[in-house]
Scaffold this active site. Structure first.
Site, short mmCIF file in Angstrom:
data_model
loop_
_atom_site.label_atom_id
_atom_site.label_comp_id
_atom_site.label_asym_id
_atom_site.label_seq_id
_atom_site.Cartn_x
_atom_site.Cartn_y
_atom_site.Cartn_z
N ARG A 213 0.84 -1.21 0.00
CA ARG A 213 0.00 0.00 0.00
C ARG A 213 0.88 1.26 0.00
NH1 ARG A 213 -4.69 -2.64 2.73
NH2 ARG A 213 -4.93 -4.29 1.19
N GLU B 94 -13.76 -14.08 10.54
CA GLU B 94 -13.79 -13.53 9.17
C GLU B 94 -13.52 -14.60 8.12
OE1 GLU B 94 -10.78 -10.58 8.26
OE2 GLU B 94 -11.85 -9.91 6.49
N LYS C 266 -17.45 -11.15 10.58
CA LYS C 266 -16.98 -10.20 9.57
C LYS C 266 -17.02 -10.94 8.24
CE LYS C 266 -13.08 -7.31 8.22
NZ LYS C 266 -12.20 -6.25 8.74
N SER D 92 -14.33 -4.74 2.91
CA SER D 92 -14.58 -4.12 1.60
C SER D 92 -13.99 -4.94 0.46
CB SER D 92 -14.09 -2.67 1.57
OG SER D 92 -12.71 -2.56 1.83
N GLY D 93 -12.93 -5.67 0.70
CA GLY D 93 -12.45 -6.69 -0.22
C GLY D 93 -11.95 -6.26 -1.59
N GLY D 94 -11.74 -4.96 -1.80
CA GLY D 94 -11.29 -4.50 -3.12
C GLY D 94 -12.39 -3.82 -3.91
N ARG E 175 -9.37 -1.01 3.18
CA ARG E 175 -9.15 -0.18 1.97
C ARG E 175 -10.23 0.87 1.75
NH1 ARG E 175 -8.01 -5.37 -1.60
NH2 ARG E 175 -9.06 -6.25 0.20
#
Ligand code: 13P
Length: 340
Positions: free
Chosen positions: A33, A177, A219, A261-263, A292
């Site tokens: 990142r 998760e 999650k 959010s996973g992308g 993200r």
């Protein structure tokens, strides 16, 4: 196991209009990142950047908790106290990522199982003493030709349940998760099917290990089309499919559900949450636990420059505010433009 504390923590995590910031990227992920915005990734730059997020003025209105990486839980906050204490002073619950990442499962197409159970009981006690009140463990499920296999779902569900039991024993709320990745060209129908299988396996394992669903936060990923599939499901379809799967699989006794959010784009993650939270009669509160989709704008604004800190904090505050509204079904796209 302090059940009263577990109940209090779980309820606070999903309190109205608030959600969780995932700031628990491993140093490797953080490096990726930071490199994307031209910042060198060191212990010091990670601390500077994360403190920028934690000290953003007013953000505590929208953040119920923050998931920390082990390194951050031992670092100093801007006021000189340890980060978990600093967050607690702002009524933000400190959480901790306790898994140790993934390994390939032998005899599968490089499917992953999450590691980190060895010595976890001891580590969990230490995290409690550091002030952490919830913990996260991420399982990774990939959709592809012939996968996920039963082996992958079973192995991950059992690891999640063993971790969750250890958390509860230490009076730390487990955030379980099982992430179904959006990578690939699969259809949204296939994503729905896999989410259902993964969640069924997960809750069967919770029961097998006597994990209390009353003291548990899920999650989850959302049921979206594979990112390379030509038909991308719209906001309402994603919301409808995701909630349908959750209703089929998640006990109503559970205190809440948060999403990763996973992308997804920042705005898609907000719009999807909003559409689900606006639905009537759900048995659990729904909110965000994004990394993200909460941080992208702030990181791009910051770029490692001290002069950009205030603007980066504003960008972060904006996303937290928008998602706080979305968690109550009160977000509208035109609010994005007004604030921009
Ligand atoms: P993203 O919102 O970037 O998917 O991250 C959430 C998370 O905590 C993944 O484990």
């Amino acid at each position: 196991m302090d059940k009263a504390l577990l109940s209090k923590t779980a309820a606070a995590m999903v309190a109205k209009g608030r959600g969780v910031l995932a700031a628990d990227e491993s140093s490797g992920t953080c490096e990726k990142r930071f490199t994307s915005v031209g910042v060198e990734c060191t212990e010091d730059t990670r601390r500077t950047y994360r403190n920028l997020l934690f000290s953003a003025p007013g953000v505590e209105q929208y953040l119920s908790g923050v998931i920390l990486f082990d390194e951050t839980a031992r670092q100093k906050a801007p006021d000189g106290s340890l980060v978990p204490q600093y967050l607690a002073k702002k009524w933000i619950l400190p959480g901790i990522k306790v898994d140790k990442g993934v390994a390939n499962i032998p005899f599968t197409a490089e499917e992953k199982v999450t590691e980190g159970l060895d010595g976890l009981q001891k580590r969990m006690k230490e995290y409690f003493d550091l002030g952490c009140r919830f913990a996260k463990w991420r399982a990774v499920i990939t959709i592809g030709e012939g996968i996920p296999t039963h082996t992958c779902l079973y192995a991950n569900a059992h690891a999640l349940a063993r971790y969750a039991a250890i958390c509860q024993e230490a009076s730390i709320v487990p955030m379980i998760e099982p992430e179904v990745l959006l990578d690939g060209d699969h259809t949204v129908e296939r994503s729905e099917e896999v989410h259902e299988e993964a969640l069924r396996a997960t809750y069967a394992a919770m029961a097998a290990y006597k994990v209390s669903v009353e003291h548990l936060i899920l999650k989850t990923s959302m049921v979206v089309s594979g990112k390379d599939n030509p038909r991308q499901a719209g906001v309402d379809e994603v919301a409808e499919r995701t909630v349908r799967v959750l209703k089929r699989t998640v006990p109503a006794a559970q205190p809440g559900i948060v999403f990763l959010s996973g992308g997804q784009s920042d705005e898609a993650a907000t719009a999807h949450l909003n559409a689900m939270a606006a639905m009537k009669g759900l048995p659990w509160p729904l909110t965000f636990s994004y990394s993200r989709a909460l941080q992208n704008a702030a990181l791009k604004t910051w770029r490692g420059q001290a002069g950009n800190v205030a603007a980066a904090q504003k960008a972060f505050h904006h996303r937290a505010y928008m998602n706080g509204l979305a968690s109550q079904g009160k977000w509208r796209a035109d609010l994005e433009k007004q604030a921009a």
